[in-house]
Motif scaffolding. Sequence first.
Motif, PDB file in Angstrom:
ATOM      1  N   SER A 195      31.137  50.211  40.301  1.00 12.79           N
ATOM      2  CA  SER A 195      31.268  49.507  39.033  1.00 12.79           C
ATOM      3  C   SER A 195      30.879  50.430  37.886  1.00 12.79           C
ATOM      4  O   SER A 195      30.093  51.364  38.056  1.00 12.79           O
ATOM      5  CB  SER A 195      30.383  48.257  39.014  1.00 12.79           C
ATOM      6  N   SER A 197      29.304  51.100  33.970  1.00 11.04           N
ATOM      7  CA  SER A 197      28.201  50.578  33.178  1.00 11.04           C
ATOM      8  C   SER A 197      28.741  49.684  32.063  1.00 11.04           C
ATOM      9  O   SER A 197      29.891  49.804  31.644  1.00 11.04           O
ATOM     10  CB  SER A 197      27.406  51.727  32.561  1.00 11.04           C
ATOM     11  N   ALA A 198      27.903  48.782  31.586  1.00 10.69           N
ATOM     12  CA  ALA A 198      28.317  47.871  30.522  1.00 10.69           C
ATOM     13  C   ALA A 198      28.720  48.639  29.272  1.00 10.69           C
ATOM     14  O   ALA A 198      29.680  48.278  28.587  1.00 10.69           O
ATOM     15  CB  ALA A 198      27.186  46.892  30.219  1.00 10.69           C
ATOM     16  N   SER A 199      27.988  49.712  28.968  1.00 11.48           N
ATOM     17  CA  SER A 199      28.305  50.495  27.769  1.00 11.48           C
ATOM     18  C   SER A 199      29.649  51.200  27.904  1.00 11.48           C
ATOM     19  O   SER A 199      30.413  51.293  26.937  1.00 11.48           O
ATOM     20  CB  SER A 199      27.197  51.517  27.503  1.00 11.48           C
ATOM     21  N   GLN A 227      27.293  40.640  36.572  1.00 12.01           N
ATOM     22  CA  GLN A 227      28.276  41.659  36.206  1.00 12.01           C
ATOM     23  C   GLN A 227      29.483  41.035  35.521  1.00 12.01           C
ATOM     24  O   GLN A 227      30.027  41.586  34.562  1.00 12.01           O
ATOM     25  CB  GLN A 227      28.716  42.434  37.452  1.00 12.01           C
TER      26      GLN A 227
END
Length: 282
Positions: A195, A197-199, A227
Amino acid sequence: MPSAPIQADTRIDRRFAALKAEGRAGLVTFITAGDPDHETSLALLKGLPGAGADVIELGMPFTDPMADGPAIEAAGLRALKNGARMTRTLDLVRGFRQGDDATPLVLMGYYNPIYSYGVEKFLADAKAAGVDGLIVVDLPPEEDRELCEPALAAGINFVRLTTPTTDDARLPAVLANTSGFVYYVSVTGITGAGSASASAVEEAVSRLRRHTELPLAVGFGITTPEQAAAVARVADGAVVGSAIVRKVEANLDAEGKPTAGLVGNVLSFVETLAEGVRSARK
């Protein structure tokens, strides 16, 4: 300048417009047609909207799924072993549409089964069955005459994949005939491989929004409600596939047959993902 969305009024267009009006992202779920068998697959398909799926991707089983990880590859092989084929995939769509005329349904897979079926016949049968869109992972924009342009002419959305390696120079070609939504694959490699990263997802979504006004759905590597929520805060849709398919596999007995709790357990998992998506912007 962003590419303007193709003007259409499909179930996909209506669903994302409704989600925008609600101020939230959608949950896009993936299952493989005929996994683990036709009857169980139909029960799952029919149950997904009630569990919170806003858009459904239905995988077309294929013997050489080059972009799929072990979970989805195994699901396709289970389905094929139990008699899955394109005609039965379309039967699933027809069965689903008997009770649901609103939820968008997208067929996802590879060109070979469609080519073998016959493009013109496939598009006519798919449209009549109630298919709203196609994701065909091994047809680049340079081959749009093969399937993309005929699909659009038939009133079926053609959803394109973009990846972290699709640069600004390549994006206009990728987006030119895309409709419905854009599927951003947040990691390079096969499905279920990890996965982002959110950023990184937020940065990618911001970049894509400079190129298109179409809704943006983000997938690959989403396995938990947390997530899914992180993606739903920045994108228009969170796509979950491998995690759902693994939940199917976890509910098979030693002989690969569905246990009595399979459908309920899988749909309960989808409910947790949907809750993550729906609460993301609150």
